[in-house]
Design a protein around this motif. Structure first.
Motif, short mmCIF file in Angstrom:
data_model
loop_
_atom_site.label_atom_id
_atom_site.label_comp_id
_atom_site.label_asym_id
_atom_site.label_seq_id
_atom_site.Cartn_x
_atom_site.Cartn_y
_atom_site.Cartn_z
N GLU A 45 114.74 38.36 25.86
CA GLU A 45 114.03 39.28 24.97
C GLU A 45 114.79 39.54 23.68
N PHE A 46 116.12 39.53 23.74
CA PHE A 46 116.92 39.71 22.54
C PHE A 46 116.59 38.62 21.52
N SER A 47 116.40 37.41 22.01
CA SER A 47 116.03 36.30 21.13
C SER A 47 114.57 36.37 20.74
N ALA A 48 113.69 36.65 21.70
CA ALA A 48 112.25 36.67 21.44
C ALA A 48 111.87 37.77 20.46
N ASP A 49 112.56 38.89 20.50
CA ASP A 49 112.25 40.00 19.59
C ASP A 49 112.84 39.79 18.20
N GLY A 50 113.57 38.70 18.00
CA GLY A 50 114.16 38.44 16.69
C GLY A 50 115.20 39.47 16.31
N CYS A 51 116.01 39.88 17.28
CA CYS A 51 116.97 40.95 17.03
C CYS A 51 118.04 40.56 16.01
N THR A 52 118.35 39.27 15.90
CA THR A 52 119.33 38.87 14.89
C THR A 52 118.78 39.09 13.48
N ASP A 53 117.49 38.83 13.30
CA ASP A 53 116.87 39.11 12.00
C ASP A 53 116.74 40.61 11.77
N LEU A 54 116.41 41.34 12.83
CA LEU A 54 116.33 42.80 12.71
C LEU A 54 117.69 43.38 12.34
N ALA A 55 118.76 42.83 12.91
CA ALA A 55 120.11 43.30 12.59
C ALA A 55 120.45 43.05 11.13
#
Length: 366
Positions: A45-55
């Motif tokens: 989910e960390f990858s699916a939610d695009g958390c790196t872009d959100l960060a």
């Protein structure tokens, strides 16, 4: 688990109560298969939610928010006559930790904060500016949390802004308390120790205890970010501490490792020149924000595991009610109206093609 549309969310009246008795009440009651499921889905989910872009987006908001917030802190501290001593003490402590390249860039900006206006109009302007600017990070973090929890923002503009401004003001107050503990606690501990006959022993004890107090403030800030910013009614506040504690521990270790690498092995000056300090600071802020979002994913998936273990259909979306659906319902209504208008345009075009005389054009142009 992240459905294609987050506008379709459990109605608050239909969703199970956040503290449904069927859910395990403590981490020890979560079964081993559930924990394995939680660990596996958290990474996905960390990858699916695009958390790196959100960060990355949160890093931009951090840069916009941090200096107005610091100006407001100094303005508040000036009410106690401690603005210069507080910032100077923090700067002296940070100098031994932060990489030299980053420190040469950041310290002049931080020292200029000491020239913030004295109490009065400067305090009011500083606080209002900080609330407006620093709240942009709080609101951005809330949007990221909504993505993690698969819930649309349903709070209206006025309600959302009031809540985020109040939350940002609370963060500023906690920051002031932390700085006052950091700066004023020594003399206070000495005075208390002298009064009870312990003297320097009290100071020694407090010099250890104060770090736990400061850590508790940091944990509270992260807990509040996780608990209060998303548009979802959370379970009990204590459940949000697992991801927060994990994020804080990993953030501290990652910061120490990053600063150690930059100070001893990295050569950012050769690549970025005068911008090396800025690049190092941005990279560090990005790492911290990514870790915070990972901690939020941990909390979200722990809640999913609790719900699944309780027999709730949480495979695709969490069975938690939204705080408010007024704004999202209005957006959904407008979206359906636009769909209807588009459908009418398409059907009108289809009828025109079936009846060429409706357009008044020669057959050769059709």
């Amino acid at each position: 688990m992240n459905s294609s549309s987050t506008e379709h969310r459990n109605d608050p009246a239909d969703a199970p109560h956040p503290e449904d008795d069927r859910k395990p009440d403590s981490p020890t009651e979560v079964t081993k298969p559930s924990w394995k499921y939680i660990l596996r889905t958290t990474v996905r989910e960390f990858s699916a939610d695009g958390c790196t872009d959100l960060a990355a987006g949160l890093t931009y908001r951090t840069v916009l928010s941090i200096f107005p917030a610091l100006i407001a802190l100094v303005s508040i501290l000036s009410l106690f006559g401690q603005s210069e001593s507080s910032v100077t003490a923090v700067l002296d402590q940070a100098e031994g930790i932060v990489p030299a390249d980053m420190w040469q860039t950041v310290r002049p900006a931080l020292e200029s904060i000491l020239t913030a206006p004295a109490p009065g109009l400067g305090l009011i302007i500083g606080l209002l500016t900080a609330l407006w600017s620093a709240s942009s990070y709080t609101k951005a973090f809330g949007r990221a949390m909504n993505t993690i929890h698969d819930v649309p923002e349903g709070r209206g503009a006025i309600k959302l802004n009031v809540q985020m401004y109040l939350l940002t003001a609370l963060f500023l107050i906690l920051g002031v308390i932390g700085l006052l503990i950091f700066v004023l606690s020594g003399p206070v501990a000495q005075a208390v120790g002298d009064a009870i006959g312990l003297g320097g022993v009290a100071v020694t004890i407090w010099n250890v205890v104060k770090w736990f107090v400061l850590a508790a403030i940091v944990v509270l800030v992260v807990d509040l970010l996780y608990y209060a910013t998303p548009n979802v009614k959370q379970p009990k506040f204590r459940w949000m501490s697992i991801g927060a504690l994990l994020a804080i521990v990993v953030a501290v270790l990652a910061s120490l490792g990053f600063f150690l690498y930059v100070s001893n092995f990295g050569n950012y000056n050769a690549t970025y020149g005068a911008l090396a300090g800025v690049i190092i600071m941005l990279l560090w802020i990005y790492i911290i924000n990514a870790i915070l979002l990972f901690g939020a994913e941990v909390d979200s998936e722990i809640e999913r595991g609790r719900e699944l273990q309780a027999g709730m259909p949480a495979e695709e979306e969490l069975q938690l009610p939204a705080r408010d659906t007024k704004a999202s319902d209005k957006r959904e209504k407008k979206y359906q109206e636009d769909l209807e208008r588009g459908r009418n345009l398409r059907e009108s075009a289809g009828r025109s093609q079936e009846d060429p005389h409706r357009t008044g054009k020669p057959d050769a142009q059709r």
